[in-house]
Design a protein around this motif. Structure first.
Motif, PDB file in Angstrom:
ATOM      1  N   GLY A 148       0.912  -1.138  -0.148  1.00  0.00           N
ATOM      2  CA  GLY A 148      -0.067  -0.017   0.104  1.00  0.00           C
ATOM      3  C   GLY A 148       0.873   1.366   0.127  1.00  0.00           C
ATOM      4  N   LEU A 149       1.716   1.493   0.777  1.00  0.00           N
ATOM      5  CA  LEU A 149       2.727   2.547   0.861  1.00  0.00           C
ATOM      6  C   LEU A 149       3.641   2.525  -0.499  1.00  0.00           C
ATOM      7  N   SER A 150       4.047   1.657  -1.059  1.00  0.00           N
ATOM      8  CA  SER A 150       4.625   1.450  -2.175  1.00  0.00           C
ATOM      9  C   SER A 150       3.751   2.101  -3.096  1.00  0.00           C
ATOM     10  N   GLN A 151       2.559   1.805  -3.326  1.00  0.00           N
ATOM     11  CA  GLN A 151       1.624   2.560  -4.294  1.00  0.00           C
ATOM     12  C   GLN A 151       1.358   3.842  -4.053  1.00  0.00           C
ATOM     13  N   ALA A 152       1.428   4.273  -2.814  1.00  0.00           N
ATOM     14  CA  ALA A 152       1.272   5.715  -2.626  1.00  0.00           C
ATOM     15  C   ALA A 152       2.658   6.473  -2.913  1.00  0.00           C
ATOM     16  N   VAL A 153       3.761   5.863  -2.986  1.00  0.00           N
ATOM     17  CA  VAL A 153       5.128   6.524  -3.191  1.00  0.00           C
ATOM     18  C   VAL A 153       4.959   6.799  -4.759  1.00  0.00           C
ATOM     19  N   ARG A 154       4.693   5.591  -5.417  1.00  0.00           N
ATOM     20  CA  ARG A 154       4.726   5.756  -7.033  1.00  0.00           C
ATOM     21  C   ARG A 154       3.643   6.892  -7.325  1.00  0.00           C
ATOM     22  N   GLU A 155       2.654   6.659  -6.803  1.00  0.00           N
ATOM     23  CA  GLU A 155       1.294   7.820  -7.140  1.00  0.00           C
ATOM     24  C   GLU A 155       2.069   9.154  -7.068  1.00  0.00           C
ATOM     25  N   VAL A 156       2.535   9.375  -5.955  1.00  0.00           N
ATOM     26  CA  VAL A 156       3.043  10.973  -5.317  1.00  0.00           C
ATOM     27  C   VAL A 156       4.216  11.222  -6.559  1.00  0.00           C
ATOM     28  N   PHE A 481      -0.690  10.177   5.551  1.00  0.00           N
ATOM     29  CA  PHE A 481      -1.967   9.647   4.806  1.00  0.00           C
ATOM     30  C   PHE A 481      -1.936   8.572   4.171  1.00  0.00           C
ATOM     31  N   SER A 482      -0.213   8.153   3.944  1.00  0.00           N
ATOM     32  CA  SER A 482      -0.295   6.703   3.139  1.00  0.00           C
ATOM     33  C   SER A 482      -0.676   5.633   3.961  1.00  0.00           C
ATOM     34  N   THR A 483      -0.391   5.924   5.432  1.00  0.00           N
ATOM     35  CA  THR A 483      -0.698   4.736   6.342  1.00  0.00           C
ATOM     36  C   THR A 483      -2.091   4.626   6.535  1.00  0.00           C
ATOM     37  N   LEU A 484      -2.965   5.523   6.333  1.00  0.00           N
ATOM     38  CA  LEU A 484      -4.426   5.544   6.408  1.00  0.00           C
ATOM     39  C   LEU A 484      -5.076   5.013   5.032  1.00  0.00           C
ATOM     40  N   GLY A 485      -4.410   4.678   4.222  1.00  0.00           N
ATOM     41  CA  GLY A 485      -4.825   4.033   2.888  1.00  0.00           C
ATOM     42  C   GLY A 485      -4.713   4.655   1.621  1.00  0.00           C
ATOM     43  N   TRP A 486      -4.445   6.157   1.624  1.00  0.00           N
ATOM     44  CA  TRP A 486      -4.178   6.752   0.390  1.00  0.00           C
ATOM     45  C   TRP A 486      -3.371   6.226  -0.694  1.00  0.00           C
ATOM     46  N   GLN A 489      -9.613   6.435  -0.953  1.00  0.00           N
ATOM     47  CA  GLN A 489     -10.387   7.357  -0.049  1.00  0.00           C
ATOM     48  C   GLN A 489     -11.097   6.297   0.847  1.00  0.00           C
ATOM     49  N   THR A 490     -10.120   5.850   1.873  1.00  0.00           N
ATOM     50  CA  THR A 490     -10.559   4.954   2.931  1.00  0.00           C
ATOM     51  C   THR A 490     -11.515   5.794   4.202  1.00  0.00           C
ATOM     52  N   ALA A 491     -12.162   4.952   4.883  1.00  0.00           N
ATOM     53  CA  ALA A 491     -12.888   5.414   5.866  1.00  0.00           C
ATOM     54  C   ALA A 491     -11.886   5.972   6.948  1.00  0.00           C
ATOM     55  N   GLU A 492     -10.838   5.295   7.140  1.00  0.00           N
ATOM     56  CA  GLU A 492      -9.676   5.912   8.314  1.00  0.00           C
ATOM     57  C   GLU A 492      -9.041   7.216   7.605  1.00  0.00           C
ATOM     58  N   LEU A 493      -8.680   7.264   6.477  1.00  0.00           N
ATOM     59  CA  LEU A 493      -8.441   8.623   5.962  1.00  0.00           C
ATOM     60  C   LEU A 493      -9.233   9.720   6.312  1.00  0.00           C
ATOM     61  N   ALA A 494     -10.624   9.617   6.028  1.00  0.00           N
ATOM     62  CA  ALA A 494     -11.516  10.545   6.272  1.00  0.00           C
ATOM     63  C   ALA A 494     -11.673  10.831   7.594  1.00  0.00           C
ATOM     64  N   ARG A 495     -11.610   9.979   8.627  1.00  0.00           N
ATOM     65  CA  ARG A 495     -11.654  10.188  10.039  1.00  0.00           C
ATOM     66  C   ARG A 495     -10.469  10.689  10.880  1.00  0.00           C
ATOM     67  N   TYR A 496      -9.286  10.262  10.350  1.00  0.00           N
ATOM     68  CA  TYR A 496      -8.150  10.420  11.297  1.00  0.00           C
ATOM     69  C   TYR A 496      -7.314  11.466  10.773  1.00  0.00           C
ATOM     70  N   TYR A 497      -7.310  11.784   9.577  1.00  0.00           N
ATOM     71  CA  TYR A 497      -6.390  12.992   8.941  1.00  0.00           C
ATOM     72  C   TYR A 497      -7.371  14.226   8.801  1.00  0.00           C
ATOM     73  N   PRO A 498      -6.681  15.260   9.270  1.00  0.00           N
ATOM     74  CA  PRO A 498      -5.232  15.305   9.946  1.00  0.00           C
ATOM     75  C   PRO A 498      -5.402  14.868  11.256  1.00  0.00           C
ATOM     76  N   THR A 499      -3.964  14.538  11.626  1.00  0.00           N
ATOM     77  CA  THR A 499      -3.882  14.024  12.873  1.00  0.00           C
ATOM     78  C   THR A 499      -3.810  15.200  13.991  1.00  0.00           C
ATOM     79  N   ASP A 500      -3.837  14.738  15.404  1.00  0.00           N
ATOM     80  CA  ASP A 500      -3.877  15.852  16.147  1.00  0.00           C
ATOM     81  C   ASP A 500      -2.516  16.401  16.851  1.00  0.00           C
TER      82      ASP A 500
END
Length: 898
Positions: A148-156, A481-486, A489-500
């Motif tokens: 998942g994180l490798s996919q995010a890296v390539r996308e970015v 954001f990559s750890t949350l599924g980017w 567009q996951t439920a985790e990304l919508a709920r936990y980003y941005p972090t505190d």
């Protein structure tokens, strides 16, 4: 029945396993509770837990456990970093023991060996974090090279390339000749070494007077790549030479004398040689003056003449091409000796001076870092930095302490292009392919690159993939954001980003914090975190940097093994203040192990005296002053603990807990409660037992974030809840009892009264076995009544035989002290030898005066202040303050005897 003592080794592992098994650490994306998110700074997969980890992980876990008890839906995101250079080095060393190299294996087989190593040995630090008690959401653990994180890296990468924000360029980089790779500034360790400064004369071309210009250098071997000599524009010594040429010794090359502010007239000769391809400052001078930039050192830091061979000229007594050709392939150290010897033989070496200077070394390989001009992949950091700067300026992100904003701004406003490529085999391989003519095709996969090539050439052509991998910090920049599924567009990304909040050290504000902000704002259109808490460095108890060579380091796992995780964690919190380093020593951890013992012993005392939770206990129904007072103090402690954690004042949080538990609950409340527990008033005893149980429950809850093991064990054994349940129990609310003010006033008076008597007895060396009366002079009627009500406690806790109103004259040989309006008179004649005691105190004060004078002389010496290490100066200042306090105490004791 509680054991006589708390043995952390017997319960910590089992209790942690119970927490993990129960899912107590898990976030719930479907919860209606307000989320609270912290991203772990991913430790290297090669790493083991060090004191820096212990610091940052303890602080994060304290925040997470506190917010979890407050009812927040907490996500503490775990994971590890693939650590390109570090991991490749570990595996290569393993291969060396087998007599093979990575090149023998080939790239694909080597990568398989690294994955094999990770599976077998790469999870050590996550086990160690569990040992510390870190309540991470382990089922969500990520790795910077997982799919998942490798996919995010390539996308970015592809997106930024398409937007023109990633490109190839030829610039200077930090080059590790051992790894044959560019490395980041963070991987460079500047070490002070004893070297030399060589002064070399360069003849001015065609000068009838035979003038020369002398340059001073620490690297004479790079003379081969000199392209100019720079002098300061206002240096009158060289004003008439600007624009003329000098003949470069050994090579015969003609190079210009240029005027540039880089030259410092006060240093050396005021003239500096400019080698654009081998020095970062010279590179900028070269760009300003449009100089050629030939490289004379290759990837192994050996002499290469490929870019200057055609320029070599023979000059009698100055340059011999045959000598220079003989340097080809020579290591830089050997070449330096040869160049110096030849310059000396020819008479162009003016002098050599000893010189200490900072030499950059690769942190991992230990090799001297070489500034090297290479073609690399770059990210347009300046463009990405703009929104990040604005986010801090407008308060979207705040730094705690705020002073670190200045560091952030200083770096970001002067930001340079970010070199993102590394010449390694382990890491995210750059998604770029080259056609036969060198045209580059950047795509998410090879099929995409082939499609682009077909469209470009109109036919199929063989493509070669870029050999380089991305800088480890590139994937780390996407972590929030990559750890949350980017990019999904996951439920985790919508709920936990941005972090505190992000909790980290100041040394990676630029390398990680700023880059996460740049990437988060660019791809998520929002900041990755609202607050950045910057903690200090961990140093030893004297303030010195910990290092293996000094032998002053501390292994946190050894401390956990010896004293327990709770003592280690509490010490970290107690020492973490805003804007200062953490001075950590084994003695401090041992002291806080005593605090754990104090809590345990207090609980045992309660248990032995019939204290147990009362289901329907109502604090507002408590009638006794003692009960109402301690309930009020507990409420204040809860409020102060909350306020401290809200402000990231971990030291104040720990101090609040310590003061309330040790001083208020143990030293005063339980001591006052002893006769109540054993007395004949059953109703009052039942009330105080219920109060004790309620307050002990509050103590366990407010300490749980920092001392999770002992508090949970006591919580379960006392019957407050099931084993492992404390961490999900509600955080206490600061509820003050009705009419608590009167109770507080009475109890605070009793405590001051007893404390004052104890102080005098200690100052006068009165033996504990000798009781003395206390006579009240000028005491109000209410004070006399209070003293009468609390006479038993005063007698027992202050070693007083009686409390009476003074009748008649002041007795001889009495000590006096004032509590509110009353003067307390303690007759000491016959109990101690007053003359001898006065003599002892005077002798101690004289000795203290001498010690103070010594330290004052030292601190008044400007030479000492200038030469001594800062931690030594600070240590002397602290010693002086302590000595002055002690002298004040001795003065007060003598005054009481006057």
């Amino acid at each position: 029945m509680l054991n006589k003592s708390f043995s952390p080794g017997e319960i910590e592992s089992a209790l942690y396993a119970e927490w993990e098994r129960s899912g107590a650490f898990s976030a719930d994306p479907h919860s209606s509770a307000q989320p609270y998110t912290i991203m772990i700074p991913p430790p290297n997969v090669t790493g083991t837990l060090h004191v820096g980890h212990a610091l940052t992980m303890t602080l994060q876990d304290t925040l997470i456990r506190w917010r979890r008890m407050q009812g927040r839906d907490t996500l503490w995101q775990p994971g590890t970093d693939h650590a390109g250079i570090a991991t490749q080095m570990v595996v290569e060393r393993t291969l060396q023991k087998e007599g093979i190299s990575r090149r023998d294996l080939g790239r694909e087989a080597f990568e398989q060996r690294v994955w094999q190593w990770k599976a077998e040995s790469g999870g050590g630090i996550t086990t160690q974090l569990r040992r510390l008690g870190a309540s991470l959401d382990w089922p969500r653990e990520r790795f910077t090279m997982d799919d998942g994180l490798s996919q995010a890296v390539r996308e970015v990468f592809v997106t930024l390339y398409q937007q023109g924000l990633i490109y190839r360029d030829r610039r200077l980089v930090n080059w590790d000749p051992a790894f044959r790779s560019a490395i980041s500034d963070l991987e460079v360790d500047n070490r002070e070494v004893q070297g030399s400064l060589w002064y070399i004369r360069y003849p001015v071309e065609g000068d009838a007077a035979g003038r020369t210009i002398t340059v001073a250098t620490t690297r004479p071997e790079t003379l081969l790549g000199d392209m100019a000599v720079a002098v300061h524009p206002e240096d009158s010594r060289y004003a008439d030479l600007v624009g003329r040429l000098v003949v470069l010794p050994l090579t015969g090359r003609r190079i210009p004398i240029v005027a540039d502010l880089h030259s410092d007239p006060e240093k050396g000769s005021g003239a500096v040689k400019i080698t654009p391809a081998h020095d970062f400052n010279d590179f900028e001078v070269g760009r300003r003056h449009k100089l050629a930039m030939p490289s004379v050192l290759d990837e192994d830091a050996r002499i290469t003449l490929a870019e200057i061979a055609d320029e070599l000229r023979s000059e009698d007594g100055l340059a011999d091409p045959a000598f220079v050709r003989g340097l080809e392939g020579m290591g830089r150290d050997a070449a330096r000796k040869a160049v110096v010897a030849e310059l000396e033989r020819l008479g162009w070496l003016e002098k050599i001076e000893p010189h200490r200077n900072q030499v950059p070394h690769a942190e991992r390989s230990g090799a001297v870092v070489e500034p090297r001009l290479t073609t690399q992949w770059y990210c347009d950091a300046a463009t990405l930095a703009g929104p990040a700067i604005e986010a801090v300026e407008t308060g979207q992100v705040r730094f705690v302490p705020q002073q670190w904003e200045n560091t952030f701004f200083a770096w970001m406003r002067e930001i340079q292009p970010w070199c993102i490529s590394r010449q390694l085999w382990w890491g995210h391989r750059i998604p770029a392919w080259y056609g036969p003519d060198g045209h580059v095709f950047v795509a998410r996969d090879e099929d995409g690159a082939r499609a682009e090539a077909l469209a470009h050439y109109g036919r199929e052509e063989a493509l070669t993939r870029d050999e380089d991998v991305l800088d480890t910090w590139f994937s780390s920049a996407l972590w929030p954001f990559s750890t949350l599924g980017w990019p999904e567009q996951t439920a985790e990304l919508a709920r936990y980003y941005p972090t505190d909040v992000l909790v980290t050290g100041f040394d990676i504000i630029f390398f990680w914090v700023a880059r996460m902000m740049m990437m988060g704002l660019h791809f998520m259109k929002d900041v990755p975190f609202r607050t950045v808490f910057i903690h200090g460095l961990v140093r030893d108890e004297r303030g010195q940097k910990m290092s293996k060579s000094k032998g002053n380091g501390i292994d946190p796992l050894d401390m956990v093994e010896q004293y327990g995780a709770d003592a280690m964690r509490f010490t970290v919190c107690a020492l973490t203040g805003l804007g200062r380093d953490v001075k950590l020593g084994q003695k401090r951890i041992e002291e806080h192990r005593s605090f754990v013992t104090k809590i345990w012993n207090a609980a045992r005392f309660c248990e032995m005296n019939g204290v147990a939770p009362v289901a329907d206990f109502r604090p507002d129904a408590v009638s006794s002053p003692l009960g109402r007072w301690v309930l009020g103090e507990a409420a204040r402690a809860v409020a102060e603990a909350d306020a401290a954690l809200e402000a990231f004042r971990f030291d104040e949080y720990a101090a609040t807990c310590y003061r309330f538990v040790w001083n208020c609950f143990c030293d005063w409340f339980l001591e006052f409660a002893k006769p109540v527990f054993t007395g004949g008033d059953a109703e009052q005893a039942a009330e105080i037992r219920a109060v004790a149980a309620h307050v002990l429950g509050i103590i366990l809850r407010i300490l749980q974030p920092v001392m999770p093991f002992v508090t949970d064990d006591l919580w379960a054994q006392f019957g407050y809840g099931e084993k492992g349940s404390l961490m999900t129990t509600a955080w206490p609310t600061p509820a003050r009892p009705m009419d608590g003010g009167a109770a507080a006033a009475e109890m605070e008076w009793v405590i001051r009264f007893i404390s004052a008597i104890r102080t005098v007895r200690a100052e006068m060396n009165v033996p504990p076995s000798r009781l003395a009366p206390v006579l009240l002079r000028d005491a109000a009627e209410a004070t006399v009544a209070r003293a009468t009500r609390w006479e038993e406690a005063i007698g027992r806790m202050a070693r007083v035989s009686a409390v009476e109103v003074l009748a008649g004259d002041m007795p001889e040989g009495a000590a006096q002290l004032v509590v509110d309006e009353a003067t307390l008179v303690i007759p000491l004649a016959g109990i101690i030898d007053l003359a001898q005691e006065r003599q002892r105190l005077e002798k101690e004060r004289a000795k203290m005066d001498e010690e103070i004078a010594k330290v004052e002389r030292k601190l008044g010496n400007a030479d000492f202040i200038a030469r001594a290490k800062p931690e030594i100066v600070e240590e002397n200042r602290e010693r002086l303050a302590q000595q002055q306090d002690e002298r004040a105490r001795l003065d007060a004791a003598l005054a009481r005897l006057a």
